[in-house]
Design a protein around this motif. Sequence first.
Motif, mmCIF file in Angstrom:
data_model
loop_
_atom_site.group_PDB
_atom_site.id
_atom_site.type_symbol
_atom_site.label_atom_id
_atom_site.label_comp_id
_atom_site.label_asym_id
_atom_site.label_seq_id
_atom_site.Cartn_x
_atom_site.Cartn_y
_atom_site.Cartn_z
ATOM 1 N N MET A 39 0.824 -1.189 0.000
ATOM 2 C CA MET A 39 0.000 0.000 0.000
ATOM 3 C C MET A 39 0.870 1.256 0.000
ATOM 4 O O MET A 39 0.605 2.187 -0.749
ATOM 5 C CB MET A 39 -0.923 0.003 1.218
ATOM 6 N N ARG A 40 1.893 1.290 0.814
ATOM 7 C CA ARG A 40 2.710 2.508 0.904
ATOM 8 C C ARG A 40 3.403 2.822 -0.414
ATOM 9 O O ARG A 40 3.535 3.980 -0.785
ATOM 10 C CB ARG A 40 3.710 2.377 2.042
ATOM 11 N N CYS A 41 3.859 1.789 -1.120
ATOM 12 C CA CYS A 41 4.488 2.021 -2.423
ATOM 13 C C CYS A 41 3.466 2.580 -3.405
ATOM 14 O O CYS A 41 3.783 3.491 -4.170
ATOM 15 C CB CYS A 41 5.065 0.723 -2.974
ATOM 16 N N THR A 42 2.268 2.055 -3.392
ATOM 17 C CA THR A 42 1.211 2.539 -4.285
ATOM 18 C C THR A 42 0.915 4.004 -3.994
ATOM 19 O O THR A 42 0.818 4.820 -4.918
ATOM 20 C CB THR A 42 -0.065 1.686 -4.124
ATOM 21 N N TYR A 93 -6.175 4.947 4.351
ATOM 22 C CA TYR A 93 -7.512 5.111 4.891
ATOM 23 C C TYR A 93 -7.547 4.449 6.260
ATOM 24 O O TYR A 93 -7.504 3.231 6.365
ATOM 25 C CB TYR A 93 -8.534 4.456 3.956
ATOM 26 N N TYR A 94 -7.561 5.267 7.286
ATOM 27 C CA TYR A 94 -7.527 4.787 8.674
ATOM 28 C C TYR A 94 -6.353 3.869 8.937
ATOM 29 O O TYR A 94 -6.507 2.696 9.247
ATOM 30 C CB TYR A 94 -8.831 4.095 9.064
ATOM 31 N N TYR A 95 -5.158 4.395 8.779
ATOM 32 C CA TYR A 95 -3.969 3.640 9.128
ATOM 33 C C TYR A 95 -3.166 4.448 10.136
ATOM 34 O O TYR A 95 -2.905 5.627 9.898
ATOM 35 C CB TYR A 95 -3.096 3.368 7.903
ATOM 36 N N HIS A 129 -8.016 -8.589 14.219
ATOM 37 C CA HIS A 129 -6.973 -8.806 13.220
ATOM 38 C C HIS A 129 -7.459 -8.484 11.806
ATOM 39 O O HIS A 129 -6.696 -7.984 10.989
ATOM 40 C CB HIS A 129 -6.406 -10.226 13.306
ATOM 41 N N LEU A 130 -8.725 -8.715 11.503
ATOM 42 C CA LEU A 130 -9.252 -8.371 10.182
ATOM 43 C C LEU A 130 -9.242 -6.854 9.981
ATOM 44 O O LEU A 130 -8.876 -6.362 8.909
ATOM 45 C CB LEU A 130 -10.661 -8.924 9.988
ATOM 46 N N THR A 131 -9.594 -6.126 11.015
ATOM 47 C CA THR A 131 -9.544 -4.663 10.960
ATOM 48 C C THR A 131 -8.123 -4.203 10.668
ATOM 49 O O THR A 131 -7.907 -3.299 9.848
ATOM 50 C CB THR A 131 -10.023 -4.070 12.298
ATOM 51 N N ALA A 187 -6.948 -2.174 7.348
ATOM 52 C CA ALA A 187 -6.360 -0.842 7.526
ATOM 53 C C ALA A 187 -5.061 -0.702 6.747
ATOM 54 O O ALA A 187 -4.714 0.393 6.316
ATOM 55 C CB ALA A 187 -6.131 -0.566 9.009
ATOM 56 N N GLU A 188 -4.351 -1.803 6.538
ATOM 57 C CA GLU A 188 -3.105 -1.761 5.781
ATOM 58 C C GLU A 188 -3.320 -1.831 4.280
ATOM 59 O O GLU A 188 -2.400 -1.578 3.508
ATOM 60 C CB GLU A 188 -2.191 -2.904 6.219
#
Length: 87
Positions: free
Chosen positions: A1-4, A18-20, A37-39, A43-44
């Motif tokens: 996600m961070r690379c994107t 989004y909410y990280y 854990h799903l949340t 979030a990542e």
Amino acid sequence: MRCTIRILNAENILARPYYYPALHKKTDNKSISGDLHLTEILAEKFINLPCGQRVDNLDIEMIVTCLKFIYFNADSILDKLAIDKHE
């Protein structure tokens, strides 16, 4: 996600996590309990992309084109980012 997000931002597409981190990790709210854990996984993975009345069809096309490019070239992009880290 961070690379994107990094790539989108480099292309002047204002994206952000989004909410990280997950909201329950940010606050001192001890009333939140249980298995989240799903949340944490979601979030990542979620990205907040530009939206609203100021985003027109051309903006949407540009965002989609960029996301497709990232998707189809992910391996070479990640390789390049790894090389750049060591330079």
